[in-house]
Every structure is written in C-alpha cells, then in structure tokens.
Design a protein around this motif. Structure first.
Motif, PDB file in Angstrom:
ATOM      1  N   ASP A  59      -5.157   5.762   5.590  1.00  0.00           N
ATOM      2  CA  ASP A  59      -6.603   5.500   5.512  1.00  0.00           C
ATOM      3  C   ASP A  59      -6.963   4.212   6.245  1.00  0.00           C
ATOM      4  O   ASP A  59      -7.981   4.145   6.958  1.00  0.00           O
ATOM      5  N   GLU A  60      -6.145   3.166   6.076  1.00  0.00           N
ATOM      6  CA  GLU A  60      -6.397   1.894   6.764  1.00  0.00           C
ATOM      7  C   GLU A  60      -6.287   2.063   8.279  1.00  0.00           C
ATOM      8  O   GLU A  60      -7.098   1.526   9.036  1.00  0.00           O
ATOM      9  N   GLU A 111      -0.515   7.046   1.593  1.00  0.00           N
ATOM     10  CA  GLU A 111      -1.883   7.556   1.737  1.00  0.00           C
ATOM     11  C   GLU A 111      -2.840   6.435   2.136  1.00  0.00           C
ATOM     12  O   GLU A 111      -3.680   6.600   3.038  1.00  0.00           O
ATOM     13  N   SER A 112      -2.717   5.279   1.469  1.00  0.00           N
ATOM     14  CA  SER A 112      -3.607   4.151   1.764  1.00  0.00           C
ATOM     15  C   SER A 112      -3.365   3.593   3.167  1.00  0.00           C
ATOM     16  O   SER A 112      -4.298   3.176   3.848  1.00  0.00           O
ATOM     17  N   LEU A 122       0.822  -1.204   0.000  1.00  0.00           N
ATOM     18  CA  LEU A 122       0.000   0.000   0.000  1.00  0.00           C
ATOM     19  C   LEU A 122       0.859   1.258   0.000  1.00  0.00           C
ATOM     20  O   LEU A 122       1.983   1.261   0.501  1.00  0.00           O
ATOM     21  N   THR A 123       0.309   2.327  -0.539  1.00  0.00           N
ATOM     22  CA  THR A 123       0.981   3.625  -0.518  1.00  0.00           C
ATOM     23  C   THR A 123       0.859   4.250   0.859  1.00  0.00           C
ATOM     24  O   THR A 123       0.066   3.792   1.704  1.00  0.00           O
TER      25      THR A 123
END
Length: 670
Positions: free
Chosen positions: A108-109, A104-105, A101-102
């Motif tokens: 979010d997670e 940013e992701s 994942l990036t």
C-alpha cells in the motif's frame, strides 16, 4: 569553500528557505543581491579561497578541522543537487520504519508513493520498502517451501507458490523503476553537453583579456558569457566545485584587468556583507529549530546561496564572517549528530528486544508437544513473537543482517521441529486416506442400488464409519469428501424418489383402512365362539392386506386395535389367548413397517420382564420353603396357600412373556 565569489550581474532571488513554508517575504527581500550599476574591480590578491587546515595557525587549524565534517556534508549534498536540478524541487517525505509494516502495508505504501510522489522525492523510501518487502517475502517463501516438503513425499512434484501481494509489488516497483530510468537517462544525456558548454565559456573568459579590443564590445561579450553560464544547465557533481571556482576565478581576473572603481567595489562588498550577516542571523534561528532535519535542509540551501548567489566581502570581514558561518554550521551538525545518537540508542534498545524475541522462539523450538491442539498453541505463540519482532523497529545497520538471519534461523528451526511432528502423523493421515478411499469406492458401488431395504442400512453404516476416521492429507481432503458426499447424496435422492412413489400407495391404504374401519364399527358377533374367532382373524388379515399408511396417519392403527380389543372382550377367550392375539397383531404391524428399532426394543423389554418374573418366582418358592420347614407346620396355612396361588399366576405370566419372545425371534428370522 571559496568565499571570494563574484555575485551575479542580474538580480538574484536568495530565499533563505527555498523549501521551507516558514520563510517570509522580508527575508527574501533582504537576500536579493544588489544589481551592478557598473563592473567592479576585484584585485588579484583578493581572489583567494579559504585556507586549508595545514595553512592555518595551530588553533585555527583545530577549529577548521572540527568544522570540516559539517561543511563537507553540506558541500556533497549541494554538489549532488547541482547535478540534478530536480532534486531542488523535491519535498521531504517522513521516513517510516518500514521493517515494522506487514507485507500488505508495504505494498500500500509503495502504491501511494508511486502514484502521488515525484521519482526523486520517493526514491529512498521506495528502496527501503523494497528491502523490507523482499526480506519478509523471501522468509515467507522459505516457510511455505518447508511446509510443502513436509507434506509432500512425491519427488516429481515441484514447489510452487504465487502471491497476489508479490504481483502487485512487482507491478508498482516496475512503474517506479521505469520512471527513474527515464529520468536518469535524460539527465546523463544532458550532463556531458552542459559540462562542455561551461568549459567553453570559461575558455572564452580567458580570451576576454585583450587590450586590442574595444572596451564596450568586451563588456558586452562578458555579459553574454554570464547569461550563457546562467542558463547552461546541470553538470556532473564531481566537476561542480572545480568548474564553479574556475569560472569565478576568471570573472574576478576580468574585473582586475579592467581596473574598475574601488569605491563601487567597496559598496558591493558592503552589500554582500549585509546579505551574509542576514544569513548568519537566520542560521542562528535554525540552530534552535525543533525539527532538526528540516533545519539542516534549509542550511544546505543557505550554503548554496552563500556560494553561488552572493559575492565576496572585504578582506577585514572575510575570515570573521566565514568563521561565524562555519561555527554555526558545526553547531547544527552537532545537533543533528545528537539526534542520530538518540536514534542509535533507540536502535540499540530495539536490538535487545529482538534478541529476547529470538531467544523465546529458540526455546519454543525445543519444547516437545504431542497433540495437534498443543501445536496450534505453539504456532500461535510464534506468530505473536513474529509480529513483535517486526514491530520492534530498526536495529543498528552493522548488525541488521546478522539479527535478521538469527531470526530466520530460529523460526526455521521451530518449523523443522513442528514439521517433524506432522511427518509422524502423516502416516496416520495416509492410512485414513486409504480407509476413506475404500468407503468412497463402496458408496459409489451402492449408489445405483434399487434394493433400498438392504442397501439403506449399509449406506448409513458407511457414513458412521466415515465419521470415525480421522484427518487425511490436506491436498486430498476436499476432493475425497466431495466424491463421498456425491455418492451418498445420489443414493439417498433415489431413495427419496422411491418413497415419494410409495406415499401414493400409502395414502390409498389409509383411505381403504378408513372406510373399512367404519364398516368394522358396525360388526356384531354371532355368538358362536369359533365362527366369531375366525371372523375376527379374517378382519385382521384384511386390514393387513391394505398395506402401510403414511407415518403421520398411523393413528388409525390404534383405532383398529381398540375395536379388536372390544371384540376380544366379547369372545370370552382365555386371558392368554386374548393377550397373544393382540400382541401378534401389533408385532405384525411393526414387522410390516420394517421398524427394526422398535422390534429390538420390544425384544429387550420381554427378556427383562422374563428375568423379573423368574426372580419373583424364585423368591416366592424360597418363602414356601421357610414355611414348610417349620416344626409346628402340620398343614399349610392360608399364607402358604396364597403364596402358592401367586406362584401359579407368575408362571402363567411367564409363559405369556416367553411366547411373545418366541414370536419376535421368529419374526426377525424371517
């Protein structure tokens, strides 16, 4: 594991799948323990634990050894969950490959887990997210620092980098950490007290064996102790098995002391056997369950029920049923190991992919390119490889750090190689900065000038020079451009205001010329050559005196020239005089309008025409030489006379072109 544990006196819910949505009511009812009508007798010789591997025959010892790993895995987990009862209420959250994942992701997670999940259910996921985020963010920070050092030569300027992503990550992780600390602080406070209470209950059990006490009082005290035990709460996981076994040992000793009815005991053994057989049937189903992790989780619950909720069975069935249960447990464990082995195989494939990506980056770190556009292409390739690296998935844990370090080293080497190129062009950018700074100073110096005729061409030239200068260091680019633009805009705004003021005068000049043009249309020549010529010249001077007209209305000049042409025709001047008067009038007009471009174009045109006429005269004179040098040419024939006449006309034309060129040069000198 002790298979001779007494059941609880009160009715117990032994759900086969406490965390499984697939469990059904019939299974729950089957596993409910039978309430005791009266205490049962458990002889002392029945109070045994499963023999160790050393105490078994050779074949049985080997089998026990094969099963022990699976049993230990479940025992450890159940001991942990006994320490913190909230673990039993957690639900399984699919574990993602967070390395793919990036940044940013990942944030979010993290936000989703902190906002919507219980602390212990999300704990492992959040720690994996933290590990992936910090690794990637640290790598990003190193790259930003390298770029900063490459672009800044000032040793007094410190590197700083702030990311909203990092701030958000810290915010959500702090919320999780505080919730986790609060939970475990409360838990640790209770564990010690609960352990002391349970040990005190065990000590009271020992004291129940007292022949002097009334049996009814003893049984009432015994039932009170079991109720207190049931509600005593969690204890440290490292004490769990010992304390539970100790408690059940003394419970069974108490049964033995009471010499209870063996028939009642056998009925209870039978009931316990039926319950354990149902558990075995359920485990046989779990072995074929597609979701291995979910099945293994339910198996843990069944082991807990087997140990804590269901009492012992008769000696003749004890080994057989336990061996079945442990063999099925091993099958489930083996199936889980196959899944892990498959995952390890995938991780090995991922490792090869990542090694290949690292090799490609290493190659790019040696390919020398010499243009900014080419470096942009190289950077794009590395970014694509970086994305592929993070998307490749997990690698074996024992080489994870080594692989990550190799990747960081490869990227760092590429960045060092790239920065070396930009350090070389940094000097050019600093030179460009000096040039543009000088232009800014010049523009600011001229921005208040009111000599618009002299200053405007200079300001336009400054702007052209600015366009020809290359890039400056990025940190100065915006400011220096703003300073230059502000100075230029300030000057041209003043020029615009001045032109707006001039437009009023130009409109007045147009109106005057328009009215004068109507008067001129009625003008009649007197017939006296000198008088009429002086009058026409006076009209021209009067016209000039009105001044410039607005650009869109300059057609009035053409109308004036047409009237002049008609007057010149009536004057019967020589062609040269007429042409020169017209030309002089037109050039004066261009000079007054300050149209240097048209004056330059006119000059170029005249020089070209002069050269053309000279060439034509030269060619005609060559032709004369041909005719006059022939032997039979006693006199000039008509062709020769025509050529000589043509030469004279060309020379007359040449004089006119030269006179016009002289006038333009005099105008430019003025």
């Amino acid at each position: 594991m002790n298979d001779n544990l007494s059941h609880k006196e009160n009715e117990t819910d032994g759900n086969l799948a406490q965390d499984s949505a697939e469990s059904n009511q019939s299974e729950t009812e089957v596993l409910e323990t039978k309430p005791l009508a009266e205490p049962i007798d458990v002889p002392a010789e029945d109070n045994v634990v499963i023999p160790s591997a050393e105490e078994l025959p050779a074949a049985d010892a080997a089998s026990e050894s094969d099963n022990q790993t699976a049993l230990n895995a479940i025992a450890d987990t159940n001991a942990e969950e006994s320490e913190d009862e909230t673990l039993k209420d957690r639900h399984d959250i699919p574990m993602q490959d967070y390395d793919t994942l990036t940044l940013e992701s990942l944030v979010d997670e993290l936000k989703n887990l902190v906002s919507n999940e219980k602390v212990l259910s999300a704990k492992e996921h959040i720690e994996e997210i933290k590990k992936s985020f910090l690794a990637k963010y640290t790598h990003l920070l190193e790259e930003k620092k390298e770029e900063f050092l490459a672009e800044n030569q000032d040793p007094n300027e410190e590197f700083q980098y702030h990311s909203p992503l990092k701030s958000n990550f810290d915010k959500y992780y702090s919320i999780f950490r505080d919730a986790k600390n609060t939970h475990f602080k409360s838990l640790q406070t209770n564990l010690k007290t609960n352990l002391e209470n349970r040990l005190a209950i065990v000590e009271e059990l020992k004291e129940l064996i007292n022949p002097q006490e009334n049996i009814k009082d003893t049984l009432k005290h015994f039932n009170d102790l079991r109720e207190r035990w049931k509600n005593a709460g969690p204890i440290p996981k490292d004490k769990y098995n010992h304390v539970w076994n100790n408690f059940h040992f003394h419970v069974e000793n108490f049964y033995d002391y009471l010499h209870l009815d063996r028939e009642a005991r056998d009925l209870d053994f039978k009931h316990n056997l039926e319950q354990k057989q149902k558990i075995i049937l359920r485990v046989e189903e779990l072995v074929n369950e597609a979701d291995v992790n979910k099945a293994f989780r339910e198996l843990q619950d069944l082991h807990r029920i087997w140990k804590e909720d269901i009492g012992p069975v008769s000696r003749e069935h004890r080994d057989e049923i336990w061996n079945k249960f442990s063999d099925l447990t091993k099958k489930m464990h083996d199936k889980r190991e196959v899944l892990f082995e498959k995952l390890r195989g995938t991780e090995a494939e991922n490792l090869e992919k990542k090694k290949e990506i690292i090799s490609k980056i290493e190659v790019l770190a040696t390919e020398k390119v010499n243009a900014h556009s080419q470096w942009l292409a190289q950077i794009e390739k590395v970014e694509a490889l970086r994305t592929a690296f993070f998307s490749a998935g997990k690698v074996p844990s024992d080489v994870n750090e080594e692989t990550w370090n190799s990747f960081k080293t490869a990227v760092r080497n590429f960045n060092t190689f790239k920065n070396a190129f930009y350090k070389d062009i940094k000097k050019d950018q600093n030179d460009n900065l000096s040039k543009k700074t000088a232009l800014v100073a010049k523009a600011k110096e001229l921005q208040e000038s009111l000599d618009f005729d002299a200053t405007t061409p200079i300001m336009k030239q400054i702007q052209e020079e600015w366009k020809q200068i290359g890039h400056v260091p990025r940190k100065y680019s915006d400011k220096i451009w703003k300073d230059f633009k502000d100075a230029c805009n300030h000057y041209f705004e003043k020029l615009k205001e001045q032109k707006n003021e001039e437009n009023v005068e130009e409109v007045q000049a147009f109106n005057s010329k328009k009215a004068y043009l109507e008067t001129l249309r009625e003008y009649q020549l007197t017939g006296d050559h000198k008088t009429d010529l002086d009058a026409i010249k006076l009209h021209i001077e009067t016209w000039k005196g009105f001044g410039k007209v607005p650009f869109p209305r300059r057609h009035i000049e053409g109308k004036f020239n047409k009237i002049l042409d008609a007057l010149f025709e009536k004057l019967s001047l020589s062609k040269k005089d007429t042409e020169m008067l017209r030309f002089s009038n037109r050039m004066d007009h261009l000079s007054e309008s300050n149209d240097t471009r048209k004056l330059d174009n006119e000059k170029i045109f005249l020089m070209r025409k002069i050269e053309e006429v000279k060439n034509e005269i030269f060619q005609l004179e060559n032709n004369i030489q041909f005719f006059t040098n022939t032997r039979n040419a006693k006199k000039e024939n008509s062709i020769v006379l025509e050529v000589r006449k043509n030469i004279a006309l060309h020379k007359e034309t040449l004089d006119v072109w030269k006179e016009k060129l002289k006038q333009i040069r005099n105008l430019k000198q003025e």
